[in-house]
Design an enzyme around this catalytic site. Structure first.
Site, PDB file in Angstrom:
ATOM      1  N   ASN A   6      -8.362 -18.709 -26.835  1.00 34.68           N
ATOM      2  CA  ASN A   6      -7.869 -19.707 -25.883  1.00 34.68           C
ATOM      3  C   ASN A   6      -7.580 -18.999 -24.569  1.00 34.68           C
ATOM      4  O   ASN A   6      -6.602 -18.264 -24.464  1.00 34.68           O
ATOM      5  CB  ASN A   6      -6.603 -20.360 -26.455  1.00 34.68           C
ATOM      6  CG  ASN A   6      -5.968 -21.339 -25.485  1.00 34.68           C
ATOM      7  OD1 ASN A   6      -6.551 -21.676 -24.447  1.00 34.68           O
ATOM      8  ND2 ASN A   6      -4.772 -21.792 -25.814  1.00 34.68           N
ATOM      9  N   TRP A   7      -8.451 -19.229 -23.588  1.00 34.91           N
ATOM     10  CA  TRP A   7      -8.295 -18.534 -22.307  1.00 34.91           C
ATOM     11  C   TRP A   7      -7.185 -19.135 -21.448  1.00 34.91           C
ATOM     12  O   TRP A   7      -6.843 -18.594 -20.408  1.00 34.91           O
ATOM     13  CB  TRP A   7      -9.610 -18.561 -21.522  1.00 34.91           C
ATOM     14  CG  TRP A   7     -10.748 -17.845 -22.188  1.00 34.91           C
ATOM     15  CD1 TRP A   7     -10.738 -17.202 -23.399  1.00 34.91           C
ATOM     16  CD2 TRP A   7     -12.087 -17.707 -21.683  1.00 34.91           C
ATOM     17  NE1 TRP A   7     -11.977 -16.680 -23.674  1.00 34.91           N
ATOM     18  CE2 TRP A   7     -12.832 -16.973 -22.634  1.00 34.91           C
ATOM     19  CE3 TRP A   7     -12.726 -18.132 -20.517  1.00 34.91           C
ATOM     20  CZ2 TRP A   7     -14.176 -16.658 -22.451  1.00 34.91           C
ATOM     21  CZ3 TRP A   7     -14.072 -17.823 -20.331  1.00 34.91           C
ATOM     22  CH2 TRP A   7     -14.787 -17.091 -21.297  1.00 34.91           C
ATOM     23  N   LYS A   8      -6.662 -20.296 -21.873  1.00 34.52           N
ATOM     24  CA  LYS A   8      -5.610 -20.987 -21.094  1.00 34.52           C
ATOM     25  C   LYS A   8      -6.081 -21.151 -19.647  1.00 34.52           C
ATOM     26  O   LYS A   8      -7.266 -21.377 -19.433  1.00 34.52           O
ATOM     27  CB  LYS A   8      -4.277 -20.241 -21.230  1.00 34.52           C
ATOM     28  CG  LYS A   8      -3.935 -19.976 -22.710  1.00 34.52           C
ATOM     29  CD  LYS A   8      -2.523 -19.560 -22.953  1.00 34.52           C
ATOM     30  CE  LYS A   8      -2.310 -19.349 -24.457  1.00 34.52           C
ATOM     31  NZ  LYS A   8      -0.930 -19.096 -24.822  1.00 34.52           N
ATOM     32  N   HIS A  83      -1.795 -28.150 -28.347  1.00 33.39           N
ATOM     33  CA  HIS A  83      -1.248 -26.815 -28.085  1.00 33.39           C
ATOM     34  C   HIS A  83       0.202 -26.945 -27.622  1.00 33.39           C
ATOM     35  O   HIS A  83       0.547 -27.887 -26.902  1.00 33.39           O
ATOM     36  CB  HIS A  83      -2.090 -26.082 -27.040  1.00 33.39           C
ATOM     37  CG  HIS A  83      -1.748 -24.630 -26.972  1.00 33.39           C
ATOM     38  ND1 HIS A  83      -0.653 -24.161 -26.277  1.00 33.39           N
ATOM     39  CD2 HIS A  83      -2.316 -23.555 -27.547  1.00 33.39           C
ATOM     40  CE1 HIS A  83      -0.574 -22.855 -26.426  1.00 33.39           C
ATOM     41  NE2 HIS A  83      -1.564 -22.455 -27.192  1.00 33.39           N
ATOM     42  N   GLU A  85       1.789 -25.560 -25.382  1.00 32.53           N
ATOM     43  CA  GLU A  85       1.971 -25.652 -23.922  1.00 32.53           C
ATOM     44  C   GLU A  85       1.693 -27.068 -23.433  1.00 32.53           C
ATOM     45  O   GLU A  85       2.295 -27.525 -22.454  1.00 32.53           O
ATOM     46  CB  GLU A  85       1.072 -24.612 -23.237  1.00 32.53           C
ATOM     47  CG  GLU A  85       1.619 -23.205 -23.454  1.00 32.53           C
ATOM     48  CD  GLU A  85       0.584 -22.106 -23.498  1.00 32.53           C
ATOM     49  OE1 GLU A  85      -0.569 -22.324 -23.062  1.00 32.53           O
ATOM     50  OE2 GLU A  85       0.909 -21.012 -24.000  1.00 32.53           O
ATOM     51  N   GLU A 153       0.901 -22.044 -34.819  1.00 30.28           N
ATOM     52  CA  GLU A 153       1.305 -21.181 -33.708  1.00 30.28           C
ATOM     53  C   GLU A 153       2.808 -21.320 -33.498  1.00 30.28           C
ATOM     54  O   GLU A 153       3.258 -22.245 -32.806  1.00 30.28           O
ATOM     55  CB  GLU A 153       0.577 -21.589 -32.420  1.00 30.28           C
ATOM     56  CG  GLU A 153      -0.914 -21.403 -32.456  1.00 30.28           C
ATOM     57  CD  GLU A 153      -1.497 -21.197 -31.057  1.00 30.28           C
ATOM     58  OE1 GLU A 153      -2.167 -20.182 -30.862  1.00 30.28           O
ATOM     59  OE2 GLU A 153      -1.252 -22.024 -30.173  1.00 30.28           O
ATOM     60  N   GLY A 159       2.599 -15.460 -26.510  1.00 29.76           N
ATOM     61  CA  GLY A 159       2.713 -14.730 -25.253  1.00 29.76           C
ATOM     62  C   GLY A 159       3.926 -13.828 -25.173  1.00 29.76           C
ATOM     63  O   GLY A 159       4.268 -13.330 -24.102  1.00 29.76           O
ATOM     64  N   SER A 189       0.504 -13.973 -30.344  1.00 28.46           N
ATOM     65  CA  SER A 189       0.489 -12.516 -30.149  1.00 28.46           C
ATOM     66  C   SER A 189      -0.398 -11.788 -31.155  1.00 28.46           C
ATOM     67  O   SER A 189      -0.050 -10.702 -31.625  1.00 28.46           O
ATOM     68  CB  SER A 189       1.915 -11.952 -30.173  1.00 28.46           C
ATOM     69  OG  SER A 189       2.673 -12.485 -29.093  1.00 28.46           O
ATOM     70  N   GLY A 210      -4.673 -15.858 -27.710  1.00 22.05           N
ATOM     71  CA  GLY A 210      -4.493 -16.118 -26.289  1.00 22.05           C
ATOM     72  C   GLY A 210      -4.832 -14.890 -25.469  1.00 22.05           C
ATOM     73  O   GLY A 210      -5.996 -14.574 -25.226  1.00 22.05           O
ATOM     74  N   GLY A 211      -3.793 -14.147 -25.066  1.00 17.84           N
ATOM     75  CA  GLY A 211      -3.966 -13.022 -24.143  1.00 17.84           C
ATOM     76  C   GLY A 211      -5.063 -12.046 -24.538  1.00 17.84           C
ATOM     77  O   GLY A 211      -5.860 -11.621 -23.693  1.00 17.84           O
TER      78      GLY A 211
HETATM   79  P1  13P Z   1      -1.018 -15.243 -27.236  1.00 16.09           P
HETATM   80  O1  13P Z   1      -2.073 -14.673 -28.151  1.00 16.09           O
HETATM   81  O2  13P Z   1      -1.180 -14.826 -25.812  1.00 16.09           O
HETATM   82  O3  13P Z   1       0.345 -15.074 -27.796  1.00 16.09           O
HETATM   83  O4  13P Z   1      -1.284 -16.856 -27.209  1.00 16.09           O
HETATM   84  C1  13P Z   1      -1.420 -17.540 -28.384  1.00 16.09           C
HETATM   85  C2  13P Z   1      -1.891 -18.907 -28.078  1.00 16.09           C
HETATM   86  O5  13P Z   1      -1.153 -19.721 -27.548  1.00 16.09           O
HETATM   87  C3  13P Z   1      -3.280 -19.255 -28.420  1.00 16.09           C
HETATM   88  O6  13P Z   1      -3.502 -20.626 -28.305  1.00 16.09           O
END
Ligand code: 13P
Length: 244
Positions: A6-8, A83, A85, A153, A159, A189, A210-211
């Site tokens: 997920n590149w957000k 998600h 967020e 999640e 994050g 993470s 994510g990251g």
């Molecule tokens: P991180 O891997 O950056 O913690 O993000 C997880 C995430 O929200 C994937 O959708």
């Protein structure tokens, strides 16, 4: 095993370079979820591409939204929904998440539906209650659809660098599966150095990253960890199925 990146709201890596690197990784289904402006580039590069969200109508006066049929028209294979967020910053509700998932599945897309508790909810002993409410909304609307995948999640792990322990992930995944028997990805993470032990858990069916998905080598390393964890038996089964 499925590993989705997920590149957000980040530009992310070059899709062509990423596709070249992932071509050498077998035994795992790798998915990228770029921002909307990069969906077509990722599809053209040959990546299995999911949107980060999808609306429940196929067209209409819904400023800022993208519909299931529009995604299909681009060659997009599926979408994330729910998600944390989206829930936290954009007011998305369990009912809305379920509607989005149902519309996407009905249109022929795959869906990764995200659930997870906050730190406050976990501290209050409410993890199972929160997961039950979130998963029930999806189950009651979509059922155990064959293109539906869930992602656990925990919000406190997103994050933050604070990943769930493999035992915590396993416990939550088993609970989610007891409510809705579909594959469950772990997100929060996930990094190359913790992927092996998370992916080794029996009810962890992959990762939502994510990251670490923004860097080609770290995303590929997580895909390789997933393939190592359970890949050989899946690959064997795939060969057996092809030969039968
Ligand atoms: P991180 O891997 O950056 O913690 O993000 C997880 C995430 O929200 C994937 O959708």
């Amino acid at each position: 095993m499925i590993v989705a990146g997920n590149w957000k709201m980040f530009a992310g890596p070059d899709p062509v370079a990423l596709a070249e690197r992932l071509a050498g990784v077998t035994g795992v289904e790798a998915i990228v979820c770029p921002p909307g402006v990069s969906l077509a580039h990722c599809v053209e590069a040959g990546l299995t591409t999911y949107a980060q969200n999808v609306h429940w109508e196929n067209e209409g006066a819904y400023t800022g939204e993208i519909s299931p049929t529009m995604l299909l028209g681009l060659g997009v294979a599926g979408s994330l929904v729910g998600h944390s967020e989206r829930r936290q910053y954009f007011g998305e509700t369990d009912a809305g998440v379920a509607r989005r998932a149902k519309a996407a599945l009905d249109a022929g897309l795959g869906v990764i539906a995200c659930v997870g508790e906050t730190q406050e909810e976990r501290d209050a002993g409410d993890m199972e209650t929160v997961l039950r409410i979130q998963v029930d909304a999806i189950r009651d609307t979509c059922g155990p659809h064959e293109r539906l995948v869930l992602a656990y999640e925990p919000v406190w792990a997103i994050g933050t660098g604070r990943t769930a322990t493999p035992e915590m992930a396993q416990e939550a995944h088993a609970f989610v599966k007891s409510l809705l028997d579909r594959p469950v990805l772990y997100g929060g993470s996930v990094k190359p150095d913790n992927a092996d032990e998370l992916m080794a858990q029996p009810d962890v069916d992959g990762a939502l990253v994510g990251g670490a998905s923004l860097d080609i080598e770290s995303f590929a390393a997580i895909c390789e960890a997933a393939a190592r964890a359970k890949g050989p038996s899946d690959q064997t089964r795939g060969v057996a199925e092809r030969e039968s």
